[in-house]
Motif scaffolding. Structure first.
Motif, PDB file in Angstrom:
ATOM      1  N   PHE A 159      -2.302 -21.512 -27.622  1.00 58.28           N
ATOM      2  CA  PHE A 159      -3.777 -21.500 -27.702  1.00 58.28           C
ATOM      3  C   PHE A 159      -4.324 -20.220 -28.432  1.00 58.28           C
ATOM      4  N   ASN A 161      -7.412 -19.192 -27.438  1.00 53.13           N
ATOM      5  CA  ASN A 161      -7.830 -18.257 -26.072  1.00 53.13           C
ATOM      6  C   ASN A 161      -7.589 -18.728 -24.823  1.00 53.13           C
ATOM      7  N   SER A 162      -7.753 -17.803 -23.740  1.00 57.67           N
ATOM      8  CA  SER A 162      -7.156 -18.035 -22.340  1.00 57.67           C
ATOM      9  C   SER A 162      -7.988 -19.179 -21.639  1.00 57.67           C
ATOM     10  N   ALA A 163      -9.025 -19.367 -22.103  1.00 57.67           N
ATOM     11  CA  ALA A 163     -10.039 -20.420 -21.504  1.00 57.67           C
ATOM     12  C   ALA A 163      -9.423 -22.086 -22.002  1.00 57.67           C
ATOM     13  N   ASP A 164      -8.818 -22.108 -23.201  1.00 51.79           N
ATOM     14  CA  ASP A 164      -8.299 -23.335 -23.666  1.00 51.79           C
ATOM     15  C   ASP A 164      -6.886 -23.419 -22.717  1.00 51.79           C
ATOM     16  N   ALA A 167      -7.712 -24.542 -19.420  1.00 55.00           N
ATOM     17  CA  ALA A 167      -7.930 -25.906 -19.281  1.00 55.00           C
ATOM     18  C   ALA A 167      -7.152 -26.924 -19.313  1.00 55.00           C
ATOM     19  N   HIS A 168      -6.138 -26.394 -20.080  1.00 57.41           N
ATOM     20  CA  HIS A 168      -4.887 -27.367 -20.507  1.00 57.41           C
ATOM     21  C   HIS A 168      -4.013 -27.276 -19.195  1.00 57.41           C
TER      22      HIS A 168
END
Length: 183
Positions: A159, A161-164, A167-168
Motif C-alpha cells: 500500500f 498509505n496507511s489509510a488504504d 481499509a484493506h
C-alpha cells in the motif's frame, strides 16, 4: 458392369488435409511444451521474497511441524531460528518499522523486544513468524517504498498509505476487535 473405381469415394481436398496437419501440429506442440517444461524445469529460487514469505518457509525442512522466527536487524544479517535454534538464511529483507493495528483502527509503532540467541543479545527491527501449523503471524511494516501487510496465508499486500492498508484489513475482517488476528 461398373468399374471398381466408381465405388471409391473422392479424396480429401487440400484444405481438409491442411486443417488436419494444423490440428496435429498444435496437439504435438502442446504435448512437447508440457513435457519439456517438466524435464528442464529450472531450479526453484530459495531466497526469501517479501512478496510471499510463506513460500520461503514452505521450502524449509520442518515446515508445518516447526516454528520459524526470522529476526531482521538494523546492521548485520537476518537471523533465522527453527524451534529456537539458528539455521542458515539466504535472502534480503527490507529495513522496516513494525506497527500494531489498534482496536480504534489506528496504527501504533511496535517496539520488538530484545532476543537472546546462542548467548548473544539482539535488538531486531522486526520479526517474521511462521507457526507450527504453517501460518504466518500477521505483520504490518512501513518501508521506504510504502506499507506492507503480511497476511497469515496470502501473499503480501502493498500500500502507498496507511489509510488504504487499514481499509484493506477492515475489508478482510482481521481487525483486532473482530478476529484478534491483526498486528
Amino acid at each position: 458392369m461398373q468399374s471398381p473405381l466408381t465405388f471409391l469415394r473422392r479424396g480429401f481436398t487440400l484444405l481438409e488435409l491442411l486443417l488436419v496437419v494444423l490440428i496435429m501440429g498444435i496437439a504435438y506442440g502442446l504435448l512437447l511444451n508440457t513435457s519439456l517444461s517438466h524435464t528442464f524445469k529450472p531450479q526453484k529460487k530459495t531466497d526469501f521474497e517479501m512478496d510471499n514469505p510463506l513460500t520461503y518457509f514452505k521450502k524449509l525442512p520442518g515446515y508445518g511441524h516447526a516454528r520459524f522466527e526470522l529476526y531482521v536487524q538494523e546492521k548485520g544479517d537476518p537471523i533465522l531460528l527453527r524451534d529456537g535454534e539458528a539455521v542458515t538464511f539466504t535472502g534480503h529483507l527490507p529495513k522496516a518499522r513494525p506497527y500494531t493495528l489498534m482496536p480504534d483502527e489506528s496504527l501504533d509503532p511496535a517496539d520488538p523486544q530484545p532476543v537472546r540467541i546462542e548467548g548473544k543479545e539482539y535488538r531486531p527491527l522486526y520479526r517474521l513468524v511462521c507457526n507450527r501449523e504453517g501460518l504466518m503471524e500477521p505483520l504490518i511494516l512501513e518501508t521506504e517504498e510504502g506499507w506492507l501487510y503480511i497476511h497469515p496465508f496470502r501473499p503480501t499486500a502493498r500500500f502507498v498509505n496507511s489509510a488504504d492498508l487499514i481499509a484493506h484489513i477492515h475489508a478482510e475482517s482481521y481487525l483486532p476487535d473482530k478476529a484478534g488476528y491483526a498486528r
